[in-house]
Write a protein that holds these residues in place. Structure first.
Motif, PDB file in Angstrom:
ATOM      1  N   GLY A 183     -17.647  82.918 -59.092  1.00 16.65           N
ATOM      2  CA  GLY A 183     -17.638  83.050 -57.642  1.00 16.65           C
ATOM      3  C   GLY A 183     -17.700  81.712 -56.936  1.00 16.65           C
ATOM      4  N   VAL A 184     -18.609  80.851 -57.382  1.00 18.81           N
ATOM      5  CA  VAL A 184     -18.762  79.537 -56.757  1.00 18.81           C
ATOM      6  C   VAL A 184     -17.510  78.687 -56.979  1.00 18.81           C
ATOM      7  N   ALA A 185     -16.967  78.730 -58.191  1.00 20.48           N
ATOM      8  CA  ALA A 185     -15.755  77.949 -58.480  1.00 20.48           C
ATOM      9  C   ALA A 185     -14.578  78.420 -57.626  1.00 20.48           C
ATOM     10  N   ALA A 186     -14.429  79.731 -57.473  1.00 20.13           N
ATOM     11  CA  ALA A 186     -13.316  80.269 -56.693  1.00 20.13           C
ATOM     12  C   ALA A 186     -13.436  79.896 -55.220  1.00 20.13           C
ATOM     13  N   MET A 187     -14.652  79.949 -54.667  1.00 16.67           N
ATOM     14  CA  MET A 187     -14.831  79.608 -53.250  1.00 16.67           C
ATOM     15  C   MET A 187     -14.606  78.127 -53.003  1.00 16.67           C
ATOM     16  N   ALA A 188     -15.133  77.275 -53.888  1.00 15.57           N
ATOM     17  CA  ALA A 188     -14.921  75.834 -53.722  1.00 15.57           C
ATOM     18  C   ALA A 188     -13.435  75.502 -53.814  1.00 15.57           C
ATOM     19  N   ASN A 189     -12.749  76.111 -54.766  1.00 15.35           N
ATOM     20  CA  ASN A 189     -11.316  75.890 -54.886  1.00 15.35           C
ATOM     21  C   ASN A 189     -10.557  76.436 -53.681  1.00 15.35           C
ATOM     22  N   GLY A 190     -11.038  77.554 -53.123  1.00 13.22           N
ATOM     23  CA  GLY A 190     -10.386  78.134 -51.950  1.00 13.22           C
ATOM     24  C   GLY A 190     -10.423  77.207 -50.755  1.00 13.22           C
ATOM     25  N   VAL A 191     -11.564  76.539 -50.545  1.00 14.95           N
ATOM     26  CA  VAL A 191     -11.668  75.578 -49.442  1.00 14.95           C
ATOM     27  C   VAL A 191     -10.734  74.393 -49.690  1.00 14.95           C
ATOM     28  N   MET A 192     -10.766  73.871 -50.907  1.00 16.37           N
ATOM     29  CA  MET A 192      -9.949  72.706 -51.225  1.00 16.37           C
ATOM     30  C   MET A 192      -8.466  73.054 -51.351  1.00 16.37           C
ATOM     31  N   ASN A 193      -8.169  74.327 -51.523  1.00 14.94           N
ATOM     32  CA  ASN A 193      -6.778  74.759 -51.640  1.00 14.94           C
ATOM     33  C   ASN A 193      -5.990  74.526 -50.356  1.00 14.94           C
ATOM     34  N   THR A 194      -6.698  74.232 -49.278  1.00 17.85           N
ATOM     35  CA  THR A 194      -6.036  73.961 -48.000  1.00 17.85           C
ATOM     36  C   THR A 194      -5.472  72.545 -47.918  1.00 17.85           C
ATOM     37  N   LEU A 195      -5.694  71.722 -48.958  1.00 18.83           N
ATOM     38  CA  LEU A 195      -5.069  70.402 -48.980  1.00 18.83           C
ATOM     39  C   LEU A 195      -3.557  70.543 -48.823  1.00 18.83           C
ATOM     40  N   PRO A 196      -2.907  69.596 -48.177  1.00 20.75           N
ATOM     41  CA  PRO A 196      -1.467  69.743 -47.895  1.00 20.75           C
ATOM     42  C   PRO A 196      -0.616  70.029 -49.121  1.00 20.75           C
ATOM     43  N   TRP A 197      -1.034  69.519 -50.285  1.00 22.41           N
ATOM     44  CA  TRP A 197      -0.254  69.754 -51.494  1.00 22.41           C
ATOM     45  C   TRP A 197      -0.779  70.966 -52.284  1.00 22.41           C
ATOM     46  N   GLY A 198      -1.789  71.668 -51.741  1.00 34.12           N
ATOM     47  CA  GLY A 198      -2.323  72.822 -52.438  1.00 34.12           C
ATOM     48  C   GLY A 198      -1.499  74.077 -52.279  1.00 34.12           C
ATOM     49  N   ALA A 206      -1.169  77.575 -37.094  1.00 37.24           N
ATOM     50  CA  ALA A 206      -1.114  77.151 -38.495  1.00 37.24           C
ATOM     51  C   ALA A 206      -2.508  76.838 -39.025  1.00 37.24           C
ATOM     52  N   ARG A 207      -3.307  76.149 -38.216  1.00 37.68           N
ATOM     53  CA  ARG A 207      -4.677  75.829 -38.651  1.00 37.68           C
ATOM     54  C   ARG A 207      -5.506  77.092 -38.827  1.00 37.68           C
ATOM     55  N   ALA A 208      -5.390  78.013 -37.872  1.00 36.68           N
ATOM     56  CA  ALA A 208      -6.160  79.256 -37.959  1.00 36.68           C
ATOM     57  C   ALA A 208      -5.776  80.067 -39.195  1.00 36.68           C
ATOM     58  N   SER A 209      -4.516  79.970 -39.594  1.00 38.62           N
ATOM     59  CA  SER A 209      -4.058  80.757 -40.735  1.00 38.62           C
ATOM     60  C   SER A 209      -4.668  80.304 -42.059  1.00 38.62           C
ATOM     61  N   LEU A 210      -5.260  79.096 -42.089  1.00 37.67           N
ATOM     62  CA  LEU A 210      -5.864  78.568 -43.317  1.00 37.67           C
ATOM     63  C   LEU A 210      -7.261  79.117 -43.567  1.00 37.67           C
ATOM     64  N   VAL A 211      -7.836  79.756 -42.580  1.00 42.25           N
ATOM     65  CA  VAL A 211      -9.244  80.162 -42.633  1.00 42.25           C
ATOM     66  C   VAL A 211      -9.536  81.082 -43.810  1.00 42.25           C
ATOM     67  N   GLY A 212      -8.616  81.970 -44.170  1.00 36.27           N
ATOM     68  CA  GLY A 212      -8.892  82.982 -45.179  1.00 36.27           C
ATOM     69  C   GLY A 212      -8.779  82.522 -46.623  1.00 36.27           C
ATOM     70  N   GLN A 213      -8.513  81.240 -46.886  1.00 37.92           N
ATOM     71  CA  GLN A 213      -8.257  80.795 -48.256  1.00 37.92           C
ATOM     72  C   GLN A 213      -9.435  80.941 -49.218  1.00 37.92           C
ATOM     73  N   PRO A 214     -10.697  80.715 -48.812  1.00 34.02           N
ATOM     74  CA  PRO A 214     -11.791  80.940 -49.764  1.00 34.02           C
ATOM     75  C   PRO A 214     -11.829  82.362 -50.307  1.00 34.02           C
ATOM     76  N   LEU A 215     -11.434  83.339 -49.496  1.00 32.46           N
ATOM     77  CA  LEU A 215     -11.361  84.721 -49.959  1.00 32.46           C
ATOM     78  C   LEU A 215     -10.076  84.967 -50.742  1.00 32.46           C
ATOM     79  N   HIS A 216      -9.001  84.347 -50.300  1.00 31.13           N
ATOM     80  CA  HIS A 216      -7.707  84.564 -50.955  1.00 31.13           C
ATOM     81  C   HIS A 216      -7.745  84.177 -52.423  1.00 31.13           C
ATOM     82  N   MET A 217      -8.494  83.129 -52.791  1.00 32.82           N
ATOM     83  CA  MET A 217      -8.484  82.655 -54.168  1.00 32.82           C
ATOM     84  C   MET A 217      -9.100  83.645 -55.139  1.00 32.82           C
TER      85      MET A 217
END
Length: 470
Positions: free
Chosen positions: A141-156, A412-423
């Motif tokens: 769970g912790v790994a997925a959430m941390a990756n979800g936040v960082m997944n918003t990097l431009p190359w993610g 576009a910025r608002a659309s990134l909000v859900g990534q911690p859950l998406h992962m």
């Protein structure tokens, strides 16, 4: 009619992707091409695609060279000392181990690939969790959430998709979101601390020597359930069992016994470590300061990293070949998206759908479409792929927002909000790598992570609003 056809095209795309009847690249190309012909504008398909490709070329170049750059950095060992340092910090304290999991996952996520992040994180942390009888769903769970936040990097991926779909610059989307995303990452680390304290209370704390056991005869580390440094001794809280992790025979060095990556791989370049570290810091600093366009920065960085670390051409070719799959999949997806977004825009479908949505959404919510998009990104990115959301839904929401003065950048910025859950979505292949390596049932992972990931998303949304970027 165009409104109905537009929604039908999106629905067809989503269903085929979710049912895995077509690959994302094939679906992005063939479905809009078929609908373009159906609406009687097949003769203009080439114009739509060329216009889209022209606009997407910088994004594809950024993704291509960012993947190569960070892939090379992992190959040459840039992140190895970080992994070893985190493992030293963790010792045998459950609280430190959970916090270390979040930090390690966040750092390794710099390469933009979720599967790589989970492989390195689980390889490093699994023996500690198993040895102390800690909850493995806490690790996943912790790994997925941390990756979800960082997944918003431009190359993610998500940021590039959002920029591609709305035809804005990825740097303009990402850089203003950094404070809000930093708050989200702090929230994940804070949650890791709380979960770690809970695990500490349940299990207690051991000394590091009680966790590390070297089996020179078998050339493996036996990670058992004991608390005394022997395979047969009982663990705090009882229980038994063991797992193995390959290591260097006869070494008393904690680094070698807990190396997450092969310490003897031929691509390591220890003499160039500080060069690579400085290059990475300079690259990321230049990106944040927007000294050059992001695609140019990563193109220069990848070329320099390859030339210095692998001066011989055969070695450079080998490194490029090693990362070719990721490069092809991601950059190919971006160019394929040119067909989807080009047809959606060129045929007028997106305009008709936006008009319909403007009529449906209450007038009072119109000026707050960025907030609406941020909230919708949680369920929509969980129940559909990123491709479906960013290329199918976001353009429609953005058109509806534009009618009320909301800029594409805000959307576009608002659309990134859900990534911690998406992962943790069942539609994300990388999550199966995570739960598979951790030997956790997907249902258990889902039940644990959904509430915490949703809360993290809302923290990011609130921070974005507070900082004025959404």
């Amino acid at each position: 009619m165009l409104t109905i056809l537009g929604f039908a095209m999106i629905a067809t795309f989503l269903v085929l992707i979710m049912m895995k009847k077509m690959s994302p690249i094939a679906a992005l190309v063939l479905i809009p091409a078929a609908f373009c012909v159906f609406v009687g504008k097949g003769a203009k398909l080439g114009d739509y695609v060329i216009d889209g490709v022209t606009g997407l070329a910088p994004t594809a170049a950024m993704l291509m060279f960012a993947i190569v750059y960070f892939g090379v950095m992992i190959d040459v060992g840039l992140f190895d000392p970080i992994v070893r340092g985190i493992l030293r910090f963790c010792k045998a304290d459950p609280m430190r181990i959970v916090v270390g999991t979040a930090v390690l996952a966040a750092i390794v996520s710099l390469d933009g690939d979720g599967s790589t992040t989970f492989m390195i994180t689980v390889s490093a942390m699994y023996p500690l969790y198993k040895r102390l009888k800690m909850s493995l769903v806490v690790m996943t769970g912790v790994a997925a959430m941390a990756n979800g936040v960082m997944n918003t990097l431009p190359w993610g991926g998500p940021t590039a998709r959002a920029a591609t779909a709305l035809k804005v610059d990825a740097g303009d989307v990402f850089v203003p979101m950094i404070p809000a995303l930093a708050v989200g990452l702090v929230a994940v680390i804070g949650l890791a601390y709380v979960l770690g304290v809970r695990e500490r209370r349940r299990l207690g704390t051991l000394a590091l020597d009680e966790v590390l056991v070297t089996e020179k005869e078998t050339e493996t580390v036996l990670v058992g359930a004991g608390g005394t440094g022997t395979p047969d001794s009982p663990a705090p809280g009882g229980g038994s069992g063991a797992t193995t992790a390959t290591t260097t025979t006869g070494s008393d060095d904690d680094d070698e016994r807990f190396a997450a990556l092969d310490p003897d791989r031929p691509t390591l370049r220890p003499r160039l470590y500080w060069f690579n570290a400085l290059l990475t810091v300079v690259l990321l600093t230049a990106m944040i300061m927007e000294l050059l366009p992001i695609p140019v920065l990563f193109l220069l960085g990848a070329a320099l990293a390859l030339s210095v670390n692998f001066p011989h051409i055969p070695d450079q070719k080998a490194r490029l070949a090693a990362h070719a799959d990721n490069v092809l999949n991601v950059s190919g997806m971006v160019f394929a998206a040119a067909v989807f977004t080009g047809v959606l825009q060129g045929t007028g479908m997106v305009d008709h759908m936006a008009t319909w949505m403007v009529d449906v959404i209450p007038e009072a919510m119109g000026p707050h479409m960025a907030l609406v998009t941020g909230v919708l990104s949680l369920p929509l990115t969980y129940f559909m792929s990123n491709d479906g959301f960013y290329f199918g839904v976001l353009p429609v929401l953005a058109e509806a927002g534009a009618a009320h003065g909301v800029t594409p950048l805000e959307m576009a910025r608002a659309s990134l909000v859900g990534q911690p859950l998406h992962m943790s979505s069942p539609l994300v292949p990388a999550v199966y790598v995570l739960v598979g390596m951790a030997k956790v049932e997907f249902g258990d992972h889902t039940r644990f992570v959904v509430k915490w990931a949703a809360a993290t998303c809302l923290v990011i949304l609130g921070a974005g609003i507070l900082f004025g970027t959404i």
